[in-house]
Design an enzyme around this catalytic site. Structure first.
Site, short mmCIF file in Angstrom:
data_model
loop_
_atom_site.label_atom_id
_atom_site.label_comp_id
_atom_site.label_asym_id
_atom_site.label_seq_id
_atom_site.Cartn_x
_atom_site.Cartn_y
_atom_site.Cartn_z
CB SER A 82 -0.96 -0.04 1.19
OG SER A 82 -1.93 0.97 1.12
NE ARG A 101 -8.35 1.16 11.50
CZ ARG A 101 -7.33 0.66 10.82
NH1 ARG A 101 -6.80 1.38 9.84
NH2 ARG A 101 -6.84 -0.53 11.10
CG ASP A 125 -6.56 -3.69 -3.33
OD1 ASP A 125 -7.37 -2.81 -2.98
OD2 ASP A 125 -5.32 -3.55 -3.24
CG HIS A 128 -5.79 -2.15 0.23
ND1 HIS A 128 -4.97 -2.04 -0.87
CD2 HIS A 128 -5.24 -1.36 1.20
CE1 HIS A 128 -3.96 -1.22 -0.58
NE2 HIS A 128 -4.10 -0.81 0.67
CG ASP A 129 -6.47 -4.62 5.48
OD1 ASP A 129 -5.68 -3.74 5.09
OD2 ASP A 129 -7.17 -4.50 6.50
#
EC number: 2.3.1.46
Length: 384
Positions: free
Chosen positions: A157, A227, A324, A357-358
């Protein structure tokens, strides 16, 4: 922490700090007259100093990439899945360095640090920095550690963006770039997500123009909302369906017809928001989102990414993940094409996964095996 450390953990680790007195010029036109960088190291530097790896962290990361700080630690470092003995970044073969970037909130100089001119926290007076500023500070850290050349600079990232910037700014100081779940610049949609997150913080009554330290308060609601939004973008629709579906928390599957937490996904997001506030600084979050927004190495080359990468010397490994949607595979393929335009050596893997994405943080076998194989090649190359 488990009673018995896993054999593939680096174990108990210590953080280190270096102070730099030489002013650091910044892209914004200002400079930091002096600053501290906090970092951790894992493994041993070989006699030739050829086996050093720099790990660059993402938005909410820190220098604590692997291991535990104490026996009371509940969780290891953020990249425990990939850093340690026998893991892709094998600490039996490599000397690994990870620092908390400038503007961070885990020990390096940032908005919560004391401004030597005012003897108060910098707060909103801390300058906005860029990926290039980070890379220049990391180069000074390398100098201080006696590392002339990294075997590889690695990151996922925002960390991968730093690795790419390293190859552009210091082409002779690294052998390889490993950039995972990355993009050559943010899309308008991604900038939009960041702006919504910033507005959640900026409009929190407890923000106080960024000087909440002096008011002995924290913009908890705003940072938690930021968050929560970010966390949704790090997951995929499939991952959220598999993890939560439309499951209700209680009441025998009946709706409450109010605004309390009902769905499991609501409970999860609120927990993620609350726990994040306890370990992160709102001003740092604002700064990090701007670092992401500003990253665009092609901008200085008439928006020609091939021209921006024309003089890189490092070999590249790029890894993307099918689900992602924050930095989809097509964004990595843009970088691949730009490198191919320049006949640069490039390896590319697109991993099929529902982890979003993680995924770069997860021990996904296809991903970790390919990552490990590439890093083993680097180890052989440098005699590690």
């Amino acid at each position: 922490m488990p009673k018995h450390l896993p054999a593939d953990s680096v174990g108990i680790v210590e953080q280190h700090s270096l102070h730099f007195d030489e002013p650091l010029p910044l892209d914004c036109g200002r400079s930091l007259p002096a600053y501290d960088l906090v970092y951790e190291t894992y493994g041993e530097l070989n006699a030739e100093r050829s086996n050093a790896i720099l790990i660059c962290h993402a938005l909410s990361g820190s220098h604590h990439a692997a291991g535990y700080h104490s026996e009371e630690d509940r969780k290891p470092g953020w990249w425990e899945a990939c850093v340690g003995p026998g893991k892709p970044i094998d600490t039996d073969r490599f000397y690994v360095v990870c620092c908390n970037n400038l503007g961070g909130c885990h020990g390096s100089t940032g908005p919560s640090s004391i401004n030597p001119e005012t003897h108060r926290p910098y707060g909103p007076d801390f300058p906005l920095v860029t990926v290039r500023d980070w890379v220049h500070s990391q180069a000074r850290l390398a100098d201080a550690l006696g590392i002339e050349r990294w075997a590889a600079v690695v990151g996922g990232s925002l960390g991968g963006m730093q690795a790419i910037q390293w190859a552009i700014d210091y082409p002779d100081r690294l052998g390889h770039v490993v950039a995972i779940a990355v993009a050559p610049r943010l899309s308008a949609q991604n900038i939009g997500f960041n702006e919504v997150a910033r507005q959640a913080i900026l409009t929190d009554p407890e923000f106080h123009g960024g000087r909440y330290y002096e008011h002995h308060t924290v913009p908890r609601r705003g940072l938690a909302l930021a968050r929560m939004l970010g966390h949704i973008t790090y997951l995929s629709d499939d991952a959220m369906r598999d993890k939560f579906g439309r499951d209700l928390r209680a009441d025998g599957g009946r709706y409450k017809f109010n605004f309390d937490v009902e769905f499991e996904v609501e409970s999860y997001l609120r927990y993620q928001g609350r726990s994040f506030v306890d370990r992160f600084d709102a001003n740092t979050y604002l700064l990090m989102t701007k670092v992401l927004d500003y990253f665009d190495p092609a901008a200085e080359y008439d928006h020609d990414l091939s021209a921006a990468l024309a003089h890189v010397q490092a070999r590249f490994l790029l890894i993307s993940f099918s689900s992602d949607w924050r930095f989809p595979p097509e964004r990595s393929r843009e970088i691949v094409r730009a490198l191919e335009d320049n006949q640069k050596p490039i390896s590319y893997l697109e991993v099929e996964t529902s982890q979003g994405h993680d995924a770069f943080l997860k021990p996904i076998p296809v991903y970790t095996e390919a990552f490990r194989a590439y890093m083993q090649g680097i180890a052989r190359e440098v005699g590690a």
